[in-house]
Enzyme design. Structure first.
Site, PDB file in Angstrom:
ATOM      1  N   CYS A  62       0.836  -1.199   0.000  1.00 53.29           N
ATOM      2  CA  CYS A  62       0.000   0.000   0.000  1.00 53.29           C
ATOM      3  C   CYS A  62       0.864   1.239   0.000  1.00 53.29           C
ATOM      4  O   CYS A  62       2.075   1.166  -0.010  1.00 53.29           O
ATOM      5  CB  CYS A  62      -0.939   0.010   1.192  1.00 53.29           C
ATOM      6  SG  CYS A  62      -0.056   0.156   2.746  1.00 53.29           S
ATOM      7  N   CYS A  86       3.828   1.570   2.132  1.00 53.62           N
ATOM      8  CA  CYS A  86       5.039   0.851   1.738  1.00 53.62           C
ATOM      9  C   CYS A  86       5.827   1.678   0.743  1.00 53.62           C
ATOM     10  O   CYS A  86       7.033   1.876   0.896  1.00 53.62           O
ATOM     11  CB  CYS A  86       4.691  -0.480   1.092  1.00 53.62           C
ATOM     12  SG  CYS A  86       3.692  -1.521   2.137  1.00 53.62           S
ATOM     13  N   ASP A 103       3.001  28.540 -32.511  1.00 60.71           N
ATOM     14  CA  ASP A 103       3.969  29.033 -33.478  1.00 60.71           C
ATOM     15  C   ASP A 103       3.337  28.904 -34.861  1.00 60.71           C
ATOM     16  O   ASP A 103       2.563  27.987 -35.106  1.00 60.71           O
ATOM     17  CB  ASP A 103       5.218  28.149 -33.353  1.00 60.71           C
ATOM     18  CG  ASP A 103       6.190  28.364 -34.490  1.00 60.71           C
ATOM     19  OD1 ASP A 103       6.616  29.510 -34.677  1.00 60.71           O
ATOM     20  OD2 ASP A 103       6.504  27.389 -35.194  1.00 60.71           O
ATOM     21  N   ASP A 146       7.501  23.827 -33.113  1.00 64.61           N
ATOM     22  CA  ASP A 146       8.179  22.694 -33.739  1.00 64.61           C
ATOM     23  C   ASP A 146       9.496  22.401 -33.053  1.00 64.61           C
ATOM     24  O   ASP A 146      10.245  21.522 -33.456  1.00 64.61           O
ATOM     25  CB  ASP A 146       8.329  22.885 -35.251  1.00 64.61           C
ATOM     26  CG  ASP A 146       8.789  24.286 -35.609  1.00 64.61           C
ATOM     27  OD1 ASP A 146       9.302  24.974 -34.710  1.00 64.61           O
ATOM     28  OD2 ASP A 146       8.626  24.692 -36.771  1.00 64.61           O
ATOM     29  N   ASP A 190      11.781  27.410 -31.153  1.00 62.49           N
ATOM     30  CA  ASP A 190      10.760  27.658 -30.147  1.00 62.49           C
ATOM     31  C   ASP A 190      11.149  27.114 -28.779  1.00 62.49           C
ATOM     32  O   ASP A 190      10.415  27.273 -27.813  1.00 62.49           O
ATOM     33  CB  ASP A 190       9.438  27.020 -30.571  1.00 62.49           C
ATOM     34  CG  ASP A 190       8.997  27.509 -31.930  1.00 62.49           C
ATOM     35  OD1 ASP A 190       9.155  28.709 -32.205  1.00 62.49           O
ATOM     36  OD2 ASP A 190       8.529  26.686 -32.729  1.00 62.49           O
TER      37      ASP A 190
HETATM   38  P1  ADP Z   1       8.844  31.370 -37.368  1.00 61.84           P
HETATM   39  O1  ADP Z   1       8.696  32.001 -36.023  1.00 61.84           O
HETATM   40  O2  ADP Z   1       7.654  31.676 -38.223  1.00 61.84           O
HETATM   41  O3  ADP Z   1       9.158  29.917 -37.299  1.00 61.84           O
HETATM   42  P2  ADP Z   1      11.595  32.273 -37.697  1.00 61.84           P
HETATM   43  O4  ADP Z   1      11.701  32.938 -36.357  1.00 61.84           O
HETATM   44  O5  ADP Z   1      12.331  31.018 -37.875  1.00 61.84           O
HETATM   45  O6  ADP Z   1      10.065  32.115 -38.129  1.00 61.84           O
HETATM   46  O7  ADP Z   1      12.091  33.297 -38.820  1.00 61.84           O
HETATM   47  C1  ADP Z   1      11.606  34.646 -38.885  1.00 61.84           C
HETATM   48  C2  ADP Z   1      11.904  35.295 -40.203  1.00 61.84           C
HETATM   49  O8  ADP Z   1      13.325  35.362 -40.420  1.00 61.84           O
HETATM   50  C3  ADP Z   1      11.386  34.529 -41.404  1.00 61.84           C
HETATM   51  O9  ADP Z   1      10.079  34.869 -41.694  1.00 61.84           O
HETATM   52  C4  ADP Z   1      12.351  34.982 -42.519  1.00 61.84           C
HETATM   53  O10 ADP Z   1      11.938  36.219 -43.041  1.00 61.84           O
HETATM   54  C5  ADP Z   1      13.651  35.172 -41.790  1.00 61.84           C
HETATM   55  N1  ADP Z   1      14.511  33.993 -41.912  1.00 61.84           N
HETATM   56  C6  ADP Z   1      14.749  33.062 -40.973  1.00 61.84           C
HETATM   57  N2  ADP Z   1      15.609  32.124 -41.438  1.00 61.84           N
HETATM   58  C7  ADP Z   1      15.885  32.459 -42.725  1.00 61.84           C
HETATM   59  C8  ADP Z   1      16.711  31.884 -43.750  1.00 61.84           C
HETATM   60  N3  ADP Z   1      17.390  30.763 -43.573  1.00 61.84           N
HETATM   61  N4  ADP Z   1      16.749  32.514 -44.930  1.00 61.84           N
HETATM   62  C9  ADP Z   1      16.062  33.642 -45.136  1.00 61.84           C
HETATM   63  N5  ADP Z   1      15.283  34.218 -44.215  1.00 61.84           N
HETATM   64  C10 ADP Z   1      15.192  33.665 -43.023  1.00 61.84           C
HETATM   65 MG    MG Z   2       9.131  27.949 -36.510  1.00 54.60          MG
END
Ligand code: ADP
Ligand code: MG
Length: 738
Positions: free
Chosen positions: A19, A22, A429, A633, A637
């Protein structure tokens, strides 16, 4: 760092716990050991999870410490699992044998009692009521079958932590000894209570037996997952296909899967085309198409085509194995609400002992009938076993997390489940969560003619090829489709999370990304370019600038479709009174366009948020008194997931995010969010029901018993069935639709 390197996590299987007292006792003992950081013991799974410093103690020492207080312990690992399982099975079959013996010996006494109550008087009844016959029937039950209670009681008293065994041993011994006194010594009364002691033992044993069987059912989800593990695989080696036991498959093997067969391990399709039923892993009922380059997961079922894939993850590394491990850990974890039950259980037994003594003394003094007084106090002892209290929480957690796993919702443990039930705000997101996360390039516009527009694309794609971002992948695929070289050498590559990327090609520096990133480089974006981008953004597209060291040379726009179910999912959450917010690094216009598509108020859309600020937004909501879940994702984030009250990752079970998040949704389908809240609420209400009934039952039973309104046999039966009813109530969760 060095601290965490030394500290180890170990799971032990504990035997002999009856129980909550324990499990509480074992937990306390483990936590008192030098070097143990944190130990938790789960009564339902019969497992202890111990975090300890490897240089201060060892598993052997920990096992010894458990054995020293009268319980058994074994390492819970692959090697011992079978042994543990076998021991448990033996225990159950021994219990069954004991139960049969105990019931057969008690039955004649019960029948005799009933016959006598019916007023029948014949030689058989007289024979059964002969004190010697009763003694012969009751003694083996008391001391042979009942030995387990004496043993348990002995250990419990030795460690000064009285448990239910003490109550049972004391109660039944009292009835037994009183019967001996009345039957053989007393000159005045000849009342016998042998049948009470024997029947109480039988009933409690029956309760334990049913409890054990029901407990086995609560881990049904795990067993079901385990049956998904394939036994063998068809491997192509040296041009020949051979069937190998699963353990002989190595990473890199080419594995063939025919229609109707199970995918044996995780890997990537090399040849062929088919659809797989992945519902067992994701809870998603629609079959998923697979072709060269797609990932496949062990445990899923091939439906129509023939494929050959390369093994990438085998054994304990497969998604399925990780899911099984995670569910096991979740089921073994404790919910904070249980602390209350544990606390009550730990003081319950001593209190009951005092109450039983009071019943004896007060009833004795008032009625002058010490025999009745003793029988009343036996009832008190027997009715008040807090077993059900100990099972109320862990069994519901087991069934709840198991049910979640079956539906593609992996909940980290009891605490996560408890918190999930309290969510009143969800932050989602955008990219990859609300949207499909498979963006495609819709516009690629070169601003200055550098000769061949494809030369510009070459540079852009080669830069983006070094980035992991989904936007980058979209650009690379676009370039590949146009058969443009994407492997131009890039120097000084740098990814600026949430903004874009930079790098040097042929001695010239380039930046790709947001307006902010470009302007930070001191580059002026022309009004025409800004207007163009603004137009693209109002169409829900993400537009990025490509600039060299002087000016913007191209604009690329990417569109990411909203997932089909996102809108409905948000509607469901709104219907439940949960506020939904969208958080994105993307620009305001794109964000608002997407927000509108899924039914979000523009005040609930936070755009142009840098990754580090995502966590601040979540914190702000929490400061406003919201209980916040963050869905992401899991890549950029992660900080926000960590700050949220409940971090929810989207993943296929292969994602690293699932190890850090509180909840992992195995498909990207946001409809699972609503299911998750339903499931957690249902589980919590089961727990509360269980605790309520277990507690009420114990507290109401005591006064009835003390005033002699409950005969000891009824008390024994009630006590046995309270645990069983708690278990059945937890199991009934399985029938709920979520
Ligand atoms: P989310 O929050 O929508 O996942 P991110 O924070 O990853 O987006 O990116 C924000 C913005 O930065 C994108 O919308 C883009 O304009 C720019 N960005 C991010 N990574 C890249 C990349 N590898 N090449 C070009 N633009 C980018
Ligand atoms: Mg994202």
């Amino acid at each position: 760092m060095s601290e965490s390197r030394q500290s180890k996590l170990e799971t032990l299987a504990i035997s002999g716990m009856t129980c909550a007292n324990c499990s509480g006792r074992v937990e306390k003992e483990l936590n008192n050991q030098p070097g143990v950081k944190l130990a938790t013991v789960n009564l339902a799974t019969e497992r202890a999870t111990i975090e300890y410093e490897a240089d201060q103690t060892s598993v052997e020492k920990l096992i010894d410490s458990i054995e020293a207080i009268g319980y058994g312990a074994l390492r819970y690992d692959e090697e011992h699992k079978r042994q543990i399982e076998e021991e448990r099975e033996q225990e159950v079959s021994k219990m069954k044998r004991d139960l049969i013996i105990s019931a057969s010996l008690s039955a004649p006494m019960v029948i005799g009692m009933i016959l006598m109550m019916l007023g029948l008087d014949n030689p058989v009844v007289t024979f059964i009521h002969n004190p010697i016959v009763q003694l012969i029937l009751a003694t083996p039950v008391q001391f042979w079958i009942g030995a387990r209670f004496y043993k348990g009681a002995y250990h419990a008293l030795k460690t000064k932590a009285p448990n239910m065994d003490v109550l049972v041993a004391l109660g039944t011994s009292a009835a037994y000894l009183l019967s001996i006194y009345n039957g053989f010594i007393s000159k005045t009364t000849h009342d016998l209570y042998f049948e009470s002691s024997a029947v109480i033992i039988t009933l409690i044993l029956l309760g334990k037996f049913l409890e054990q069987r029901a407990k086995a059912k609560t881990s049904g989800a795990i067993k079901q997952l385990m049956t998904l593990q394939a036994k063998e695989a068809t491997v192509i080696r040296g041009g020949k296909s051979i069937v190998l036991p699963i353990d002989d498959v190595v990473v890199g093997d080419r594995i063939q899967v025919k229609p109707g067969e199970q995918v044996p391990v995780d890997g990537v399709v090399l040849e062929g085309h088919t659809t797989l039923d992945e519902s067992m892993l994701t809870g998603e009922s629609l079959p998923v198409e697979k072709q060269a380059g797609d990932s496949v997961y062990g445990g899923t079922i091939n439906t129509t085509g023939n494929v050959i894939f390369e093994a990438k993850q085998i054994g304990s590394e497969t998604a399925l194995s990780r899911i099984i491990r995670m569910v096991e850990e979740a089921q073994g974890s404790k919910a904070p609400i249980q602390a209350v039950a544990d606390k009550i259980a730990s003081v319950f037994v001593p209190i009951v002992l005092v109450l039983a003594l009071l019943t004896l003394i007060v009833t004795g003094l008032v009625t002058k009938n010490w025999e009745t007084a003793l029988i009343h106090s036996v009832s008190v002892l027997v009715i008040a076993c807090p077993c059900a209290l100990g099972l109320a929480t862990p069994t519901a957690i087991m069934v709840g997390t198991g049910l979640g796993a079956k539906n593609g919702i992996l909940i980290k443990g009891g605490e996560a489940l408890e918190r999930a039930a309290r969510i009143d705000a969800i932050v989602i997101d955008k990219t990859g969560t609300l949207t499909k996360g498979k963006p495609v390039v819709t516009e690629f516009e070169v601003e200055y003619d550098l000769g061949d527009p494809y030369v510009v694309l070459e540079k852009l794609a080669s830069l983006e090829k070094l980035s992991e971002h989904p936007l980058a992948q979209a650009i690379v695929s676009y370039a590949e489709e146009k058969e443009v070289n994407t492997d131009v050498p890039v120097a000084d590559f740098e990814a600026i999370v949430g903004s874009g990327v930079k790098g040097t090609i042929e001695g010239k520096g380039y930046n790709v990304g947001t307006r902010r990133l470009i302007e930070q480089q001191g580059i002026v974006i022309t009004l025409g370019q800004l207007e163009r981008v603004s137009l693209l953004e109002s169409q829900g597209k993400t537009a990025m600038y490509l600039a060299d060291s002087e000016r913007v040379i191209a604009i690329v726009a990417v569109a990411d479709e909203v997932k089909e179910s996102s809108k409905e999912a948000i509607q469901q959450l709104h219907d439940k009174g949960i506020e939904v917010f969208m958080l994105t690094g993307d620009n305001q216009r794109t964000a608002e366009f997407i927000g509108e598509q899924v039914g979000l108020d523009s005040r609930h859309v936070f755009a142009e948020v840098l990754p580090e600020d995502k966590a601040n937004y979540v914190q702000t909501l929490r400061d406003r008194g919201k209980f916040v879940a963050m869905v992401g994702d899991g890549i950029n984030d992660a900080p926000a997931l960590a700050v949220a009250d409940v971090g929810i990752a989207m993943g296929t079970g292969t994602d690293i995010a699932m190890e850090t998040a509180d909840v992992t949704l195995m498909t990207g389908d946001l409809l699972h969010l609503s299911k998750m809240t339903t499931l957690s609420k249902l589980t919590m209400s089961k727990i509360k029901q269980n605790l309520f009934w277990a507690f009420i039952y114990n507290t109401i039973g005591i006064p009835f018993a003390a005033f002699g309104l409950l005969n000891p046999i009824v008390a024994g039966g009630a006590m046995a069935f309270s645990s069983v009813s708690v278990l059945l109530n937890s199991l009934s969760l399985n029938r709920k639709k979520i």
